[in-house]
Design a protein around this motif. Structure first.
Motif, PDB file in Angstrom:
ATOM      1  N   TRP A  10       4.069   0.025  -2.875  1.00  8.59           N
ATOM      2  CA  TRP A  10       5.265   0.043  -1.987  1.00  8.59           C
ATOM      3  C   TRP A  10       6.052   1.284  -2.754  1.00  8.59           C
ATOM      4  O   TRP A  10       6.427   1.355  -3.682  1.00  8.59           O
ATOM      5  N   THR A  52       2.542   2.566   1.375  1.00 10.07           N
ATOM      6  CA  THR A  52       3.479   1.996   2.409  1.00 10.07           C
ATOM      7  C   THR A  52       4.925   1.738   1.904  1.00 10.07           C
ATOM      8  O   THR A  52       5.231   1.594   1.012  1.00 10.07           O
ATOM      9  N   THR A  53       5.805   1.742   3.001  1.00 12.65           N
ATOM     10  CA  THR A  53       7.159   1.312   2.586  1.00 12.65           C
ATOM     11  C   THR A  53       7.142  -0.138   3.158  1.00 12.65           C
ATOM     12  O   THR A  53       6.350  -0.731   3.901  1.00 12.65           O
ATOM     13  N   SER A  54       8.080  -0.934   3.052  1.00 13.28           N
ATOM     14  CA  SER A  54       8.353  -2.487   3.271  1.00 13.28           C
ATOM     15  C   SER A  54       9.662  -2.694   3.295  1.00 13.28           C
ATOM     16  O   SER A  54      10.537  -2.240   2.399  1.00 13.28           O
ATOM     17  N   ASN A  56      10.625  -5.392   2.709  1.00  8.80           N
ATOM     18  CA  ASN A  56      11.006  -6.475   1.628  1.00  8.80           C
ATOM     19  C   ASN A  56      11.056  -6.211   0.288  1.00  8.80           C
ATOM     20  O   ASN A  56      11.266  -6.807  -0.581  1.00  8.80           O
TER      21      ASN A  56
END
Length: 131
Positions: A10, A52-54, A56
């Motif tokens: 992330w 990836t980005t999130s 959360n």
């Protein structure tokens, strides 16, 4: 079957470091397998790495010194291939670490280089063992 299936990293701002990851993963023999807004996956054999980005994320900054991931280690091939990656890395946003001990910062029998990118992710590029 034992082995690593995949790793998902992330990253708070993937756009900030996407070119850095793309250069190093391509240089290490990974192939871009898929991409979507806010992420991409890279294949190497049967394993893959997802960046990836999130929404959360509990904290925007990655700190490899906190509990969790410290670094990823990659096969770099022959020693001269590792040397070439280390020499090219700064032009692609990767800052060499432990330069005063390169290429044996991991010990006399371990030939490797360590790099850190703008988001604070550290990787190790390990040369094949010479027998």
């Amino acid at each position: 079957m034992p082995g690593l299936h995949h790793v998902e990293l992330w990253i708070a701002d993937l756009d900030e470091v996407r070119a850095q990851w793309r250069w190093v993963l391509g240089r290490l023999g990974f192939t871009l397998d898929g991409e979507w807004p806010g992420g991409e996956s890279w294949m190497a054999g049967d394993a893959y790495l997802t960046l990836t980005t999130s929404p959360n994320l509990s904290h925007a900054a990655h700190d490899r010194r906190r509990a969790g991931l410290n670094h990823l280690a990659f096969h770099g091939g022959a020693r001269d291939a590792v040397d070439a990656i280390m020499a090219e890395a700064p032009a692609h946003g990767w800052h060499p670490l432990y330069t005063d001990r390169y290429p044996h910062a991991g010990g006399d029998r371990h030939y490797a280089g360590w790099l850190e990118n703008a988001a604070g992710f550290k990787i190790e590029v390990v040369a094949d063992v010479v027998v």
